[in-house]
Write a protein that holds these residues in place. Structure first.
Motif, PDB file in Angstrom:
ATOM      1  N   VAL A  45       1.003  -1.117   0.044  1.00  0.00           N
ATOM      2  CA  VAL A  45      -0.118   0.021  -0.007  1.00  0.00           C
ATOM      3  C   VAL A  45       0.857   1.268  -0.043  1.00  0.00           C
ATOM      4  O   VAL A  45       0.624   2.192  -0.702  1.00  0.00           O
ATOM      5  N   ALA A  46       1.983   1.293   0.799  1.00  0.00           N
ATOM      6  CA  ALA A  46       2.905   2.383   0.807  1.00  0.00           C
ATOM      7  C   ALA A  46       3.585   2.608  -0.626  1.00  0.00           C
ATOM      8  O   ALA A  46       3.612   3.619  -1.005  1.00  0.00           O
ATOM      9  N   ALA A  47       3.877   1.643  -1.412  1.00  0.00           N
ATOM     10  CA  ALA A  47       4.056   1.843  -2.831  1.00  0.00           C
ATOM     11  C   ALA A  47       3.431   2.423  -3.595  1.00  0.00           C
ATOM     12  O   ALA A  47       3.540   3.225  -4.589  1.00  0.00           O
ATOM     13  N   ALA A  48       1.740   2.148  -3.507  1.00  0.00           N
ATOM     14  CA  ALA A  48       0.824   2.547  -4.206  1.00  0.00           C
ATOM     15  C   ALA A  48       0.462   3.971  -4.027  1.00  0.00           C
ATOM     16  O   ALA A  48      -0.017   4.867  -4.750  1.00  0.00           O
ATOM     17  N   VAL A  49       0.594   4.516  -2.752  1.00  0.00           N
ATOM     18  CA  VAL A  49       0.406   5.854  -2.268  1.00  0.00           C
ATOM     19  C   VAL A  49       1.763   6.726  -2.207  1.00  0.00           C
ATOM     20  O   VAL A  49       1.425   7.844  -1.816  1.00  0.00           O
ATOM     21  N   GLN A  50       2.900   6.277  -2.638  1.00  0.00           N
ATOM     22  CA  GLN A  50       4.065   6.953  -2.592  1.00  0.00           C
ATOM     23  C   GLN A  50       4.183   8.126  -3.380  1.00  0.00           C
ATOM     24  O   GLN A  50       4.422   9.230  -2.939  1.00  0.00           O
ATOM     25  N   GLY A  51       3.416   8.347  -4.487  1.00  0.00           N
ATOM     26  CA  GLY A  51       3.139   9.504  -5.306  1.00  0.00           C
ATOM     27  C   GLY A  51       2.242  10.388  -4.987  1.00  0.00           C
ATOM     28  O   GLY A  51       1.775  11.520  -5.607  1.00  0.00           O
ATOM     29  N   LEU A  52       1.236  10.229  -3.738  1.00  0.00           N
ATOM     30  CA  LEU A  52       0.136  11.128  -3.416  1.00  0.00           C
ATOM     31  C   LEU A  52       0.695  12.010  -2.490  1.00  0.00           C
ATOM     32  O   LEU A  52       0.475  11.957  -1.639  1.00  0.00           O
ATOM     33  N   ALA A  53       1.018  13.249  -3.148  1.00  0.00           N
ATOM     34  CA  ALA A  53       1.695  14.415  -2.245  1.00  0.00           C
ATOM     35  C   ALA A  53       0.872  14.983  -1.400  1.00  0.00           C
ATOM     36  O   ALA A  53       1.036  15.720  -0.381  1.00  0.00           O
ATOM     37  N   GLN A  54      -0.654  14.777  -1.596  1.00  0.00           N
ATOM     38  CA  GLN A  54      -1.359  15.526  -0.774  1.00  0.00           C
ATOM     39  C   GLN A  54      -2.312  14.897   0.113  1.00  0.00           C
ATOM     40  O   GLN A  54      -3.019  15.280   0.935  1.00  0.00           O
ATOM     41  N   LEU A  55      -1.998  13.421   0.193  1.00  0.00           N
ATOM     42  CA  LEU A  55      -2.639  12.423   0.971  1.00  0.00           C
ATOM     43  C   LEU A  55      -2.402  12.843   2.554  1.00  0.00           C
ATOM     44  O   LEU A  55      -1.143  12.932   2.993  1.00  0.00           O
TER      45      LEU A  55
END
Length: 830
Positions: A45-55
């Motif tokens: 999951v960390a790899a999937a959300v790595q590019g979400l800079a606003q999360l």
């Protein structure tokens, strides 16, 4: 194309993996919930959300997580990480920097038992850590990790009385503690000064314990704590009584107290004297049966009081007289049946009064006195039998919301015997009257809503309305929302002009209202209507003219309407697909009872066909046929009639060849006056000749209707022999037997009737018996000769007549040896 999406919930799906590129387009995503899946590790999951800079929030509760890694660090923007209700035993695989930026970490209800699991993680920046439901030694954790004690939620860690003191000492510091949560710690008793060793608190939460007695909160705290405490929550405990706290030390800043979900039965006088600055008090969801008249004295700053979901039956005068600043009073779901005069005296600032779910039957003029600023009044789910304009007189200048749902209001006439009940409520903007018990309002009287010139929302659903006068909404020019759903058992099509003054209406709910058609006379003036619910009606068409008048329509619900696939709905197909209106489930509308045909796929080409050619092809043969028939009739009438009779003869011959098995050779119809001749001469002669005869005195079934016996005898015998005499002609039953035999003769077209004349009966005597005369003139008959020498010939001809037709071969009529009425002289010579 979801680049602007900020919140995504993919909850309770069997997700076991998340592709690394699945979430990359969601560049503005701030909240992501994958709760209730089958994910095994945080790394994927960390790899999937790595590019979400606003999360900012990631929810992974209720999965199958067993490890934290391996995986890349979480986004630097992530502030809240929820990992509750998983299978974490250790925190293996997680790098020290994985949770570097996380402020709130929820690890509750896992299986973490070793405090050493937290050593490898850097948790110093954590501002709140939840560990409830883990078999963990909290003091060991504080000793070996870098977690700050003030960042730890101590709920559910089973501290006990001694552990509470140890926790308070750990929390000591120069700064005040914002919140101390001690939920689910099994606390049963809190002695005086039990929290004295704790730092200065702003909020104290003792919910979900086993406390049976708390006493005055000021006695639990030290001097500095009493000066700073603002919120006290003691919910979900076993409290039974709130004693008097008169003379207790004051908590000058305490403004919020909650004692919900306990078992409180009584509240003593001045039970909250220690909190004169109290603004919010929740005593709801208890077993409160008695409230002392002085229980709330001294709470002059109280703005919200909740006493709902208790067992209160009586509200005495002056109970709320000291609550000068109260704005919200909730008494919902009690057993209040009477509002005594003066019960709300002193509530000069009250704006919201909730009395729903009680047992009120009547309201008087004094019921609402003392409420000059009341704006919202909830009286739903009571037993009110009527409402009067005088009841609302004390609040008519300010009342904006009135809820009368699920009462016992009912009208059986379209004319009011009293003035309209809401005529003085000129400020009312929301009125709820739906679901009156037990059978609804039934009628809406004329001018029922007179005076509601500012009303914006009106709900009349579930009232089984049988009639609505066209002028009932005359004064509601400002109405924005109207609900008339679920009235199909009473009301049908609406009267013309009912919405003529509702030019500002934006929401209209007519679901299950029994409508059969939509007309311009009803809907033509709703130019600002945006939402229209028409589901579960009897609509077969949706008129194009009505749709064109609804220029502001944006939402339409036509579910479960028997719309027909006809040319009247041809325009609807394109309107469903291309209109600016959002239609609910547009591809699920079937063609009436044809569940396999849909309106969106209806073939509209038939509506554009040139029907002139088809009509000419269908009518031209019919016109030519009508011209030809008179010509043929004039020139070939006798020839056609001749061939028609030849055909009938051929058909009759075919029918006569079919042989039927009969029970008797003959049924003998006679009068009792001729019984001696029948029994002494006819029966012995014929039965000796091997004929089976049916006689009424011998073969009729006893106990059965005589008419049924006669019918069976006629139709179960090959022939019927009628022994005619003057007595026979005068008999009603003999006439019936001849008539039934004649019916069979006409039906089967066979000579099944044999007439035997015992006496010489003239035409003058037969004229009175027209049926028998007609039979004698048309049928061959035999005459009984008085001369003994002629009797053998009579018996021979009778036997021959009875045998005629048995062999399937027809004989000539004169071979029977009898004569018609015209040959009686020949019969005398026999």
């Amino acid at each position: 194309s979801l680049g602007n999406l900020s919140s995504l919930r993919v909850q309770h799906n069997p997700l076991s993996t998340v592709s690394p590129s699945a979430l990359l387009p969601l560049v503005n995503l701030r909240r992501l919930s994958l709760r209730g899946g089958r994910l095994n590790g945080l790394g994927a999951v960390a790899a999937a959300v790595q590019g979400l800079a606003q999360l900012e929030l990631l929810d992974l509760c209720e999965n199958n997580l067993t490890t934290l890694g391996p995986g890349p660090p979480l986004p630097a923007s992530l502030l809240t990480l929820q990992l509750c209700n998983n299978s974490l035993r250790e925190l293996a695989g997680g790098s020290p920097e994985m949770l570097w930026h996380v402020k709130i970490l929820d690890l509750s209800y896992n299986s973490i038992s070793q405090a050493e699991a937290f050593i490898q993680l850097h948790l110093r920046n954590i501002s709140l850590l939840h560990l409830m439901g883990n078999p963990l030694d909290v003091f060991r954790l504080l000793d070996i990790s870098d977690i700050r004690p003030r960042s730890l939620d101590f709920s559910g860690l089973v501290l006990g009385a001694q552990g509470l003191d140890k926790v308070c000492r750990r929390l000591q510091g120069p700064q005040a503690l914002r919140q101390l949560r001690l939920q689910r710690n099994g606390l049963k008793v809190l002695h005086c000064n039990a929290l004295q060793s704790c730092p200065v608190l702003r909020e104290l939460d003792l919910s979900w314990n086993r406390l049976q007695r708390v006493g005055c909160a000021s006695r639990l705290l030290g001097k500095k704590q009493r000066e700073e405490l603002e919120v006290l929550t003691v919910e979900h405990n076993l409290l039974k009584k709130l004693p008097s706290c008169l003379g207790a030390q004051v908590l000058p800043r305490l403004y919020n107290i909650s004692f919900r979900f306990n078992r409180i039965l009584t509240v003593g006088p001045q039970a909250f004297a220690y909190a004169p600055a109290l603004q919010v008090l929740w005593l709801n969801i208890n077993s409160l049966v008695w409230l002392d008249r002085q229980a709330l004295w001294g709470l002059r700053n109280l703005t919200e009081l909740r006493l709902d979901n208790n067992l209160l039956t009586d509200l005495y005068g002056n109970s709320f007289i000291d609550l000068r600043s109260l704005r919200t009073l909730n008494l919902r779901n009690n057993h209040v049946s009477v509002l005594f005069p003066g019960v709300f005296q002193g509530l000069s600032e009250l704006q919201t009064l909730d009395l729903g779910g009680n047992n009120l039957r009547h309201l008087t003029v004094q019921s609402l006195q003392g409420l000059p600023k009341l704006r919202r009044l909830y009286l739903d789910r009571n037993r009110l039998l009527e409402v009067s304009s005088t009841v609302f007189a004390p609040v008519q200048a300010t009342l904006g919301v009135l809820d009368l749902r699920a009462n016992n209001l009912q009208y059986i006439s379209q004319w009011l015997r009293k003035p309209p009940p809401f005529r003085n409520l000129s400020s009312l903007y929301d009125l709820k009257l739906q679901a009156q018990q037990p059978y609804g309002l039934k009628m809406l009287p004329h001018y029922f809503f007179q005076g509601l010139v500012r009303l914006q929302r009106l709900s009349l659903s579930q009232n089984m309305l049988r009639a609505i006068p066209p002028d009932v909404f005359e004064d509601l020019g400002q109405l924005r929302s109207l609900a008339l759903a679920d009235s199909s058992n009473g009301m049908h099509d609406l009267p013309d002009g009912i919405f003529r003054n509702l030019g500002n209406l934006q929401f209209l709910d007519l679901e299950n209202a029994g409508l059969h058609s939509l007309t311009l006379e009803v809907f033509g003036n709703l130019s600002r209507l945006q939402v229209l619910h028409l589901a579960r009606n009897e609509l077969k068409t949706f008129n194009d003219s009505v749709a064109s008048q609804l220029s502001s329509l944006r939402y339409l619900d036509l579910r479960k309407c028997p719309l027909s696939c006809t040319c009247d709905n041809m325009w609807l197909k394109g309107w469903l697909n291309n209109s600016r209106v959002q239609v609910v489930y547009p591809y699920n509308y079937t063609c009436g009872s044809q569940h396999n045909a849909y309106i969106h796929s209806f073939d509209t080409h038939v509506c554009f066909l040139d029907l002139g050619l088809y009509l000419f092809a269908g009518t031209a043969p019919a016109v030519l046929l009508l011209l030809l028939v008179p010509v043929v009739y004039h020139r070939a009438y006798w020839r056609l009639k001749y061939h028609w009779y030849l055909l009938r003869c051929w058909v009759n011959q075919r029918w006569r060849r079919e042989e039927k098995c009969y029970l008797y050779d003959s049924f003998v119809s006679y009068n009792s006056a001729d019984e001696s001749w029948v029994l002494q001469k006819l029966v012995p002669e014929l039965e000796h000749g091997a004929f089976r005869l049916c006689l009424h005195h011998r073969d009729f079934q006893p106990g059965r209707s005589i008419i049924d016996n006669i019918v069976d005898a006629v139709y179960n015998s090959r022939k019927t022999v009628c022994v005619v005499s003057r007595s026979y002609l005068r008999s009603e039953w003999c006439s019936l037997e001849v008539q039934l035999a004649s019916y069979r003769l006409l039906d089967e077209r066979r000579d099944i009737l044999v007439l035997v004349l015992l006496e010489d009966v003239g035409d003058a005597e037969l004229s009175a018996y027209h049926r028998m005369r007609r039979v004698l003139l048309q049928r061959t008959y035999l005459r009984w000769p008085q001369d003994p020498a002629a009797q053998p010939l009579f018996w021979a001809r009778l036997k021959r007549a009875l045998r005629w037709g048995e062999g399937g071969e027809e004989e000539e009529e004169e071979g029977l040896g009898g004569g018609t009425g015209r040959t009686r002289e020949e019969d005398k010579q026999m």
